[in-house]
Enzyme design. Structure first.
Site, PDB file in Angstrom:
ATOM      1  N   SER A 153       4.481   1.177   8.284  1.00 58.29           N
ATOM      2  CA  SER A 153       4.171   2.385   7.668  1.00 58.29           C
ATOM      3  C   SER A 153       3.654   3.622   8.361  1.00 58.29           C
ATOM      4  O   SER A 153       3.356   4.166   8.790  1.00 58.29           O
ATOM      5  CB  SER A 153       3.242   2.453   6.042  1.00 58.29           C
ATOM      6  OG  SER A 153       3.766   1.352   5.235  1.00 58.29           O
ATOM      7  N   ARG A 154       2.528   2.243   9.885  1.00 56.03           N
ATOM      8  CA  ARG A 154       1.619   3.134  10.558  1.00 56.03           C
ATOM      9  C   ARG A 154       2.793   4.067  11.920  1.00 56.03           C
ATOM     10  O   ARG A 154       2.141   4.935  12.605  1.00 56.03           O
ATOM     11  CB  ARG A 154       0.822   2.628  11.619  1.00 56.03           C
ATOM     12  CG  ARG A 154      -0.721   1.723  10.399  1.00 56.03           C
ATOM     13  CD  ARG A 154      -1.304   1.579  10.695  1.00 56.03           C
ATOM     14  NE  ARG A 154      -2.902   1.705   9.939  1.00 56.03           N
ATOM     15  CZ  ARG A 154      -3.396   0.197   9.071  1.00 56.03           C
ATOM     16  NH1 ARG A 154      -3.002  -1.012   9.188  1.00 56.03           N
ATOM     17  NH2 ARG A 154      -4.121   0.681   8.659  1.00 56.03           N
ATOM     18  N   GLY A 171       4.447 -10.338   4.080  1.00 59.64           N
ATOM     19  CA  GLY A 171       5.644 -10.375   5.192  1.00 59.64           C
ATOM     20  C   GLY A 171       5.337 -11.078   6.593  1.00 59.64           C
ATOM     21  O   GLY A 171       3.728 -11.021   6.212  1.00 59.64           O
ATOM     22  N   GLN A 172       5.912 -11.406   7.712  1.00 54.35           N
ATOM     23  CA  GLN A 172       5.277 -12.674   8.390  1.00 54.35           C
ATOM     24  C   GLN A 172       4.502 -11.049   9.560  1.00 54.35           C
ATOM     25  O   GLN A 172       3.876 -11.427  10.086  1.00 54.35           O
ATOM     26  CB  GLN A 172       6.381 -12.963   9.258  1.00 54.35           C
ATOM     27  CG  GLN A 172       6.260 -14.050  10.494  1.00 54.35           C
ATOM     28  CD  GLN A 172       5.833 -14.920  10.252  1.00 54.35           C
ATOM     29  OE1 GLN A 172       5.100 -15.740   9.281  1.00 54.35           O
ATOM     30  NE2 GLN A 172       4.735 -14.853  10.934  1.00 54.35           N
ATOM     31  N   MET A 228       0.642  -1.036  -0.157  1.00 53.34           N
ATOM     32  CA  MET A 228       0.280  -0.087  -0.431  1.00 53.34           C
ATOM     33  C   MET A 228       0.804   1.306   0.269  1.00 53.34           C
ATOM     34  O   MET A 228       0.605   2.755   0.334  1.00 53.34           O
ATOM     35  CB  MET A 228      -0.709  -0.040   0.966  1.00 53.34           C
ATOM     36  CG  MET A 228      -1.403  -1.010   0.900  1.00 53.34           C
ATOM     37  SD  MET A 228      -3.762  -0.780   1.915  1.00 53.34           S
ATOM     38  CE  MET A 228      -2.680  -0.944   3.791  1.00 53.34           C
ATOM     39  N   GLY A 229       2.048   0.803  -0.376  1.00 53.30           N
ATOM     40  CA  GLY A 229       2.441   2.454  -0.857  1.00 53.30           C
ATOM     41  C   GLY A 229       3.689   2.696   1.038  1.00 53.30           C
ATOM     42  O   GLY A 229       3.312   2.144   1.857  1.00 53.30           O
ATOM     43  N   GLY A 233      11.146  -2.793   5.334  1.00 50.60           N
ATOM     44  CA  GLY A 233      10.687  -4.253   5.553  1.00 50.60           C
ATOM     45  C   GLY A 233      10.016  -4.061   4.527  1.00 50.60           C
ATOM     46  O   GLY A 233      10.088  -5.764   3.985  1.00 50.60           O
ATOM     47  N   HIS A 234       9.560  -3.345   3.424  1.00 48.97           N
ATOM     48  CA  HIS A 234       8.857  -3.511   1.678  1.00 48.97           C
ATOM     49  C   HIS A 234      10.191  -3.973   1.170  1.00 48.97           C
ATOM     50  O   HIS A 234      10.167  -4.883   0.796  1.00 48.97           O
ATOM     51  CB  HIS A 234       8.224  -2.514   1.645  1.00 48.97           C
ATOM     52  CG  HIS A 234       7.024  -2.234   2.720  1.00 48.97           C
ATOM     53  ND1 HIS A 234       7.282  -0.419   2.887  1.00 48.97           N
ATOM     54  CD2 HIS A 234       5.243  -2.797   2.784  1.00 48.97           C
ATOM     55  CE1 HIS A 234       5.266  -0.780   3.127  1.00 48.97           C
ATOM     56  NE2 HIS A 234       4.437  -2.334   2.965  1.00 48.97           N
TER      57      HIS A 234
HETATM   58  O1  PAF Z   1       0.239  -5.893   3.341  1.00 47.70           O
HETATM   59  C1  PAF Z   1      -0.611  -4.880   2.911  1.00 47.70           C
HETATM   60  O2  PAF Z   1       0.286  -3.732   2.299  1.00 47.70           O
HETATM   61  C2  PAF Z   1      -1.858  -5.011   2.496  1.00 47.70           C
HETATM   62  O3  PAF Z   1      -2.629  -5.450   2.484  1.00 47.70           O
HETATM   63  C3  PAF Z   1      -1.796  -5.476   0.733  1.00 47.70           C
HETATM   64  C4  PAF Z   1      -1.114  -7.434   0.969  1.00 47.70           C
HETATM   65  C5  PAF Z   1      -1.336  -5.338  -0.124  1.00 47.70           C
HETATM   66  C6  PAF Z   1      -3.442  -5.558   0.326  1.00 47.70           C
HETATM   67  O4  PAF Z   1      -3.408  -4.143   0.014  1.00 47.70           O
END
Ligand code: PAF
Length: 288
Positions: free
Chosen positions: A186-187, A147-148, A30-31, A36-37
């Site tokens: 992200s939060r 991610g776990q 979700m950007g 982590g991403h």
């Molecule tokens: O983990 C996330 O960021 C979201 O839940 C996902 C998998 C991109 C689906 O919107």
């Protein structure tokens, strides 16, 4: 790196890649990308010829009282990070592209969606499963990396691909943590400095349970462990509410009542805690 805004263009490109026998690795996001991403992207890069990252804040997985409109977004920064990681394509659709006005099909994964996050966010996993299946159909990936950190999401997606015979392998990548143990999310940007310091106690509580279980050879009862974890978290002033601390089978998510006589099951210890308006989740898995 190319940015794709349209489903038709994306499918054309991925169909051509498949004809050329390319392995497409996919990282749905979700950007507002963080380390982590980036670790998910790195894992995808290792196993694929082409990496696609999607950036789409999915309205369907947010309840009306949740933070959809406020969810952090910074596409320019995300684009830069993806470029630096060697991502080949970003799929970055707008809401109308993914959900036209007459959209009316949803995916519900029963049982694994019901407990933990599902109890507090009843529509959440329906939204996640629906968007993930749409994304899989659009990017036509060989595998996708999750991610776990979002352990229940990972179970839901795995079950969906199994039940619906979806030809996409699901890879789960370890949680990336800050130096003090806080899981990257992200939060985390919403946290005040005081909340940020206290949030490290979530991982401390999880690690406390792990240590106790190992030291006492699985003989500690779960109620005791939950009580001690809860005490540790509540000792932090800014931790305003514990939504749950739970011990579950890591695959089926069935609640585990006792650790004694466990044979080969691996146990997911997970929690969700509110720091004012910010709600954080974390988990560890212990294997017998
Ligand atoms: O983990 C996330 O960021 C979201 O839940 C996902 C998998 C991109 C689906 O919107």
């Amino acid at each position: 790196m190319k940015i794709l805004r349209k489903i038709s263009e994306t499918r054309k490109i991925t169909s051509a890649l498949i004809l050329r026998k390319k392995i497409i690795g996919f990282v749905p996001t979700m950007g507002y990308l963080h380390e982590g991403h980036l670790s998910l992207i790195k894992a995808a890069k290792k196993k694929s010829d082409v990496v696609i990252v999607s950036i789409f804040v999915n309205p369907l997985q947010f309840a009306p009282n949740e933070d959809f409109t406020k969810y952090p977004r910074n596409f320019k920064k995300d684009e830069k990070l993806c470029r630096a990681e060697g991502v080949d394509y970003i799929f970055y659709p707008d809401i109308k592209e993914m959900y036209p006005d007459d959209f009316s099909t949803y995916i519900t994964v029963e049982n694994v969606s019901a407990g933990l996050e599902g109890k507090i966010r009843p529509e959440h996993f329906r939204g996640v499963a629906t968007i993930v299946l749409k994304l899989f159909n659009i990017v036509q990936c060989s595998f996708a990396v999750f991610g776990q950190k979002d352990a229940q999401q990972a179970c839901v997606i795995k079950k969906m691909t199994e039940d619906l015979n979806i030809n996409t392998k699901i890879i789960i990548s370890p949680t990336v943590r800050e130096n003090d143990g806080l899981a990257m999310s992200s939060r985390n940007v919403y946290l005040t400095p005081g909340q940020r310091a206290d949030a490290a106690y979530l991982y401390k509580a999880l690690e406390y349970a792990r240590r106790k279980i190992m030291l006492e050879n699985y003989n500690r009862d779960i109620a005791f462990l939950k009580g001690q974890m809860s005490k540790l978290i509540k000792s932090r002033k800014t931790a305003t509410k514990i939504d749950y601390i739970s011990f579950n089978n890591s695959r089926t998510l069935e609640e585990v009542q006792t650790l004694k006589n466990l044979k080969s099951a691996s146990i997911l210890i997970s929690l969700a805690v509110r720091f004012g308006k910010v709600r954080l989740i974390d988990n560890i898995v212990i294997k017998r």
